[in-house]
Design a protein around this motif. Sequence first.
Motif, PDB file in Angstrom:
ATOM      1  N   THR A   1       0.841  -1.194   0.000  1.00  0.00           N
ATOM      2  CA  THR A   1       0.000   0.000   0.000  1.00  0.00           C
ATOM      3  C   THR A   1       0.876   1.243   0.000  1.00  0.00           C
ATOM      4  OG1 THR A   1      -0.116   0.044   2.427  1.00  0.00           O
ATOM      5  CG2 THR A   1      -1.876  -1.119   1.253  1.00  0.00           C
ATOM      6  N   GLY A   2       0.325   2.356  -0.506  1.00  0.00           N
ATOM      7  CA  GLY A   2       1.039   3.622  -0.482  1.00  0.00           C
ATOM      8  C   GLY A   2       1.293   4.168  -1.868  1.00  0.00           C
ATOM      9  N   SER A   3       2.149   5.190  -1.942  1.00  0.00           N
ATOM     10  CA  SER A   3       2.490   5.842  -3.199  1.00  0.00           C
ATOM     11  C   SER A   3       3.805   6.591  -3.001  1.00  0.00           C
ATOM     12  CB  SER A   3       1.384   6.817  -3.624  1.00  0.00           C
ATOM     13  OG  SER A   3       1.198   7.819  -2.621  1.00  0.00           O
ATOM     14  N   SER A   4       4.288   7.243  -4.081  1.00  0.00           N
ATOM     15  CA  SER A   4       5.495   8.054  -3.967  1.00  0.00           C
ATOM     16  C   SER A   4       5.322   9.328  -4.779  1.00  0.00           C
ATOM     17  CB  SER A   4       6.727   7.255  -4.400  1.00  0.00           C
ATOM     18  OG  SER A   4       7.910   7.912  -4.011  1.00  0.00           O
ATOM     19  N   VAL A   5       6.427   9.953  -5.187  1.00  0.00           N
ATOM     20  CA  VAL A   5       6.371  11.346  -5.636  1.00  0.00           C
ATOM     21  C   VAL A   5       6.008  11.538  -7.105  1.00  0.00           C
ATOM     22  CG1 VAL A   5       8.022  12.034  -3.869  1.00  0.00           C
ATOM     23  CG2 VAL A   5       8.863  11.361  -6.122  1.00  0.00           C
ATOM     24  N   ASN A   6       6.146  10.498  -7.932  1.00  0.00           N
ATOM     25  CA  ASN A   6       5.831  10.635  -9.352  1.00  0.00           C
ATOM     26  C   ASN A   6       4.357  10.308  -9.561  1.00  0.00           C
ATOM     27  OD1 ASN A   6       5.456  10.109 -12.159  1.00  0.00           O
ATOM     28  ND2 ASN A   6       7.644   9.713 -12.400  1.00  0.00           N
ATOM     29  N   PRO A   7       3.506  11.333  -9.835  1.00  0.00           N
ATOM     30  CA  PRO A   7       2.060  11.088  -9.903  1.00  0.00           C
ATOM     31  C   PRO A   7       1.637  10.222 -11.076  1.00  0.00           C
ATOM     32  CG  PRO A   7       2.577  13.320 -10.643  1.00  0.00           C
ATOM     33  CD  PRO A   7       3.850  12.747 -10.103  1.00  0.00           C
ATOM     34  N   ASN A   8       2.455  10.147 -12.120  1.00  0.00           N
ATOM     35  CA  ASN A   8       2.094   9.362 -13.298  1.00  0.00           C
ATOM     36  C   ASN A   8       2.450   7.884 -13.153  1.00  0.00           C
ATOM     37  OD1 ASN A   8       1.146  11.644 -14.753  1.00  0.00           O
ATOM     38  ND2 ASN A   8       3.264  12.185 -15.270  1.00  0.00           N
ATOM     39  N   ARG A   9       3.505   7.574 -12.410  1.00  0.00           N
ATOM     40  CA  ARG A   9       3.973   6.199 -12.324  1.00  0.00           C
ATOM     41  C   ARG A   9       3.971   5.633 -10.904  1.00  0.00           C
ATOM     42  NH1 ARG A   9       7.244   4.191 -16.122  1.00  0.00           N
ATOM     43  NH2 ARG A   9       6.718   2.254 -15.024  1.00  0.00           N
ATOM     44  N   GLN A  10       3.809   6.510  -9.906  1.00  0.00           N
ATOM     45  CA  GLN A  10       3.921   6.059  -8.524  1.00  0.00           C
ATOM     46  C   GLN A  10       2.694   6.442  -7.698  1.00  0.00           C
ATOM     47  OE1 GLN A  10       7.820   7.926  -7.694  1.00  0.00           O
ATOM     48  NE2 GLN A  10       8.661   5.853  -7.590  1.00  0.00           N
ATOM     49  N   GLU A  11       1.547   6.394  -8.362  1.00  0.00           N
ATOM     50  CA  GLU A  11       0.285   6.700  -7.688  1.00  0.00           C
ATOM     51  C   GLU A  11      -0.188   5.569  -6.786  1.00  0.00           C
ATOM     52  OE1 GLU A  11      -0.807   3.768 -10.562  1.00  0.00           O
ATOM     53  OE2 GLU A  11       0.656   5.406 -10.584  1.00  0.00           O
ATOM     54  N   ALA A  12       0.472   4.422  -6.919  1.00  0.00           N
ATOM     55  CA  ALA A  12       0.095   3.215  -6.174  1.00  0.00           C
ATOM     56  C   ALA A  12       1.296   2.281  -6.166  1.00  0.00           C
ATOM     57  CB  ALA A  12      -1.107   2.538  -6.836  1.00  0.00           C
ATOM     58  N   PRO A  13       1.261   1.211  -5.367  1.00  0.00           N
ATOM     59  CA  PRO A  13       2.368   0.250  -5.396  1.00  0.00           C
ATOM     60  C   PRO A  13       2.415  -0.513  -6.719  1.00  0.00           C
ATOM     61  CG  PRO A  13       0.590  -0.566  -4.017  1.00  0.00           C
ATOM     62  CD  PRO A  13       0.238   0.851  -4.362  1.00  0.00           C
ATOM     63  N   HIS A  14       3.618  -0.829  -7.156  1.00  0.00           N
ATOM     64  CA  HIS A  14       3.822  -1.625  -8.368  1.00  0.00           C
ATOM     65  C   HIS A  14       4.968  -2.594  -8.091  1.00  0.00           C
ATOM     66  CE1 HIS A  14       1.071   0.856 -10.646  1.00  0.00           C
ATOM     67  NE2 HIS A  14       1.769   1.947 -10.372  1.00  0.00           N
ATOM     68  N   VAL A  15       4.644  -3.783  -7.623  1.00  0.00           N
ATOM     69  CA  VAL A  15       5.673  -4.779  -7.337  1.00  0.00           C
ATOM     70  C   VAL A  15       6.215  -5.300  -8.659  1.00  0.00           C
ATOM     71  CG1 VAL A  15       6.206  -6.957  -6.188  1.00  0.00           C
ATOM     72  CG2 VAL A  15       4.517  -5.397  -5.185  1.00  0.00           C
ATOM     73  N   HIS A  16       7.514  -5.073  -8.899  1.00  0.00           N
ATOM     74  CA  HIS A  16       8.046  -5.349 -10.227  1.00  0.00           C
ATOM     75  C   HIS A  16       8.904  -6.605 -10.306  1.00  0.00           C
ATOM     76  CE1 HIS A  16       8.751  -4.449 -14.362  1.00  0.00           C
ATOM     77  NE2 HIS A  16       8.312  -3.220 -14.262  1.00  0.00           N
ATOM     78  N   SER A  17       9.576  -6.984  -9.231  1.00  0.00           N
ATOM     79  CA  SER A  17      10.416  -8.179  -9.306  1.00  0.00           C
ATOM     80  C   SER A  17      10.672  -8.728  -7.914  1.00  0.00           C
ATOM     81  CB  SER A  17      11.753  -7.875 -10.003  1.00  0.00           C
ATOM     82  OG  SER A  17      12.498  -6.924  -9.269  1.00  0.00           O
ATOM     83  N   ILE A  18      11.034 -10.006  -7.866  1.00  0.00           N
ATOM     84  CA  ILE A  18      11.335 -10.699  -6.616  1.00  0.00           C
ATOM     85  C   ILE A  18      12.534 -11.611  -6.842  1.00  0.00           C
ATOM     86  CG2 ILE A  18      10.517 -12.377  -4.903  1.00  0.00           C
ATOM     87  CD1 ILE A  18       7.694 -11.432  -5.405  1.00  0.00           C
ATOM     88  N   GLN A  19      13.443 -11.639  -5.864  1.00  0.00           N
ATOM     89  CA  GLN A  19      14.536 -12.615  -5.866  1.00  0.00           C
ATOM     90  C   GLN A  19      14.725 -13.141  -4.455  1.00  0.00           C
ATOM     91  OE1 GLN A  19      18.323 -11.490  -7.541  1.00  0.00           O
ATOM     92  NE2 GLN A  19      17.366 -10.136  -9.046  1.00  0.00           N
ATOM     93  N   SER A  20      15.006 -14.421  -4.355  1.00  0.00           N
ATOM     94  CA  SER A  20      15.367 -14.988  -3.062  1.00  0.00           C
ATOM     95  C   SER A  20      16.838 -14.715  -2.789  1.00  0.00           C
ATOM     96  CB  SER A  20      15.095 -16.495  -3.037  1.00  0.00           C
ATOM     97  OG  SER A  20      15.781 -17.140  -4.098  1.00  0.00           O
TER      98      SER A  20
ATOM     99  N   THR B   1      15.229   3.526  -1.744  1.00  0.00           N
ATOM    100  CA  THR B   1      15.893   4.236  -2.831  1.00  0.00           C
ATOM    101  C   THR B   1      15.525   5.715  -2.758  1.00  0.00           C
ATOM    102  OG1 THR B   1      14.088   3.889  -4.420  1.00  0.00           O
ATOM    103  CG2 THR B   1      15.781   2.165  -4.271  1.00  0.00           C
ATOM    104  N   GLU B   2      16.127   6.507  -3.642  1.00  0.00           N
ATOM    105  CA  GLU B   2      15.789   7.929  -3.697  1.00  0.00           C
ATOM    106  C   GLU B   2      14.339   8.095  -4.130  1.00  0.00           C
ATOM    107  OE1 GLU B   2      17.871  10.349  -2.862  1.00  0.00           O
ATOM    108  OE2 GLU B   2      19.640   9.082  -2.591  1.00  0.00           O
ATOM    109  N   ALA B   3      13.692   9.138  -3.640  1.00  0.00           N
ATOM    110  CA  ALA B   3      12.302   9.415  -4.016  1.00  0.00           C
ATOM    111  C   ALA B   3      12.204   9.628  -5.522  1.00  0.00           C
ATOM    112  CB  ALA B   3      11.794  10.650  -3.276  1.00  0.00           C
ATOM    113  N   GLY B   4      11.257   8.926  -6.143  1.00  0.00           N
ATOM    114  CA  GLY B   4      11.049   9.047  -7.584  1.00  0.00           C
ATOM    115  C   GLY B   4      11.935   8.162  -8.433  1.00  0.00           C
ATOM    116  N   ALA B   5      12.787   7.342  -7.812  1.00  0.00           N
ATOM    117  CA  ALA B   5      13.715   6.504  -8.583  1.00  0.00           C
ATOM    118  C   ALA B   5      13.001   5.385  -9.330  1.00  0.00           C
ATOM    119  CB  ALA B   5      14.787   5.917  -7.659  1.00  0.00           C
TER     120      ALA B   5
END
Length: 371
Positions: free
Chosen positions: A157-176, A213-217
């Motif tokens: 849950t949540g969001s970050s600073v880029n309103p076009n791409r970070q309006e919601a969580p986007h789980v992109h990858s997983i590694q063990s 990471t840095e905000a908006g990365a």
Amino acid sequence: MNRLKFLFLLLLISFTASAQETLYVGTYSVRGSEGIYVYSFDRDNQSFSLKQTVNTPESPSFLTVSPDGHYLYSANRGGTEEYPDWGSVSSFSIDKKSGELSPINQISSYGISPCHVHIDGNQDWLYVSHYGGGSLSVFPIKNGGSVGSLADSVQHTGSSVNPNRQEAPHVHSIQSIPQSNYFITADLGLDYLKIYEMKDKNALPAPVAYITTEAGAGPRHFSQSKNSSYIYVAEELTSTVSVHYLNIKERKTHQVQRVSTLPEGFSDNNSVADIHSSPDGRFLYVSNRGHNSLAIFEINADTGKLTSRGYQSTLGEVPRNFTIDSQGEFVLVANQNTDNIIFFQRNKENGQLTATGTELSVPSPVCLEIK
């Protein structure tokens, strides 16, 4: 005579092993794609031969091969008949001789737009990332390679600073994390990597719960150093790589470095996609979509820091994913928008790449696995 026979047998085994190498290509279901493409690979002649195409639900866009090489799994945007609005996961057995795939089972991924699938080193768990819904799913791997019923699901849950791409969580990858019960998720929408521990069939927060990471990365994919002390994060939205030290036992993490993946003066649009280190851990490669290149970095084994060693054109547009063979001899790059896969020879000493002239035509290639 016995010794000669023994040497001949070793040569025969070596030749047979090299002849069995297979390239698997995941695609988006556009421009006539037929799903997963299976190619035999002749290392000596640097040539590929199409052996099979495998239909799956829509867009089998990410693939992973089990550590023992017996099974392949695909994350599909398309769903099952029972759950058509969610994505799905398909499992296949791999024929030892031909490399061809045979279906085992197919289940819902229990999330929207799965974009990544990963299996742990012990082949106990299959992890699925959902870009669209911002969740992750964990499934047990059963005997025979089939995917079992859902063990756990976690909603970010949540969001970050880029309103076009970070309006919601986007789980992109997983590694063990090798030789442990921990795994790491990269969430592009929240600007962090969240670390979990598998315990009693549940994904629970690890003692070190986050790498920030840095905000908006927009962290997308990442690579682990050979001893897992350093994490290299491909930051999609800022075309950067950040380097992080991680020690879960001591509950420590901090950022070591952050560098651009682009040459000085480049100002056009760009976003990074994939990231891999060479098998010997000496070099790191990152794909640039826009600059259409692989950025090449040398890794300092003591500090984990990166030094730029140049760029290699991918000879196509939008290089999404790429793969380095287990011997570190070549790199294959999937150019999504120009429907081609380019074969590069790799210099192990300086990390540089040279186009061989070998090219495959595949509609919208987005993920490569070679075994």
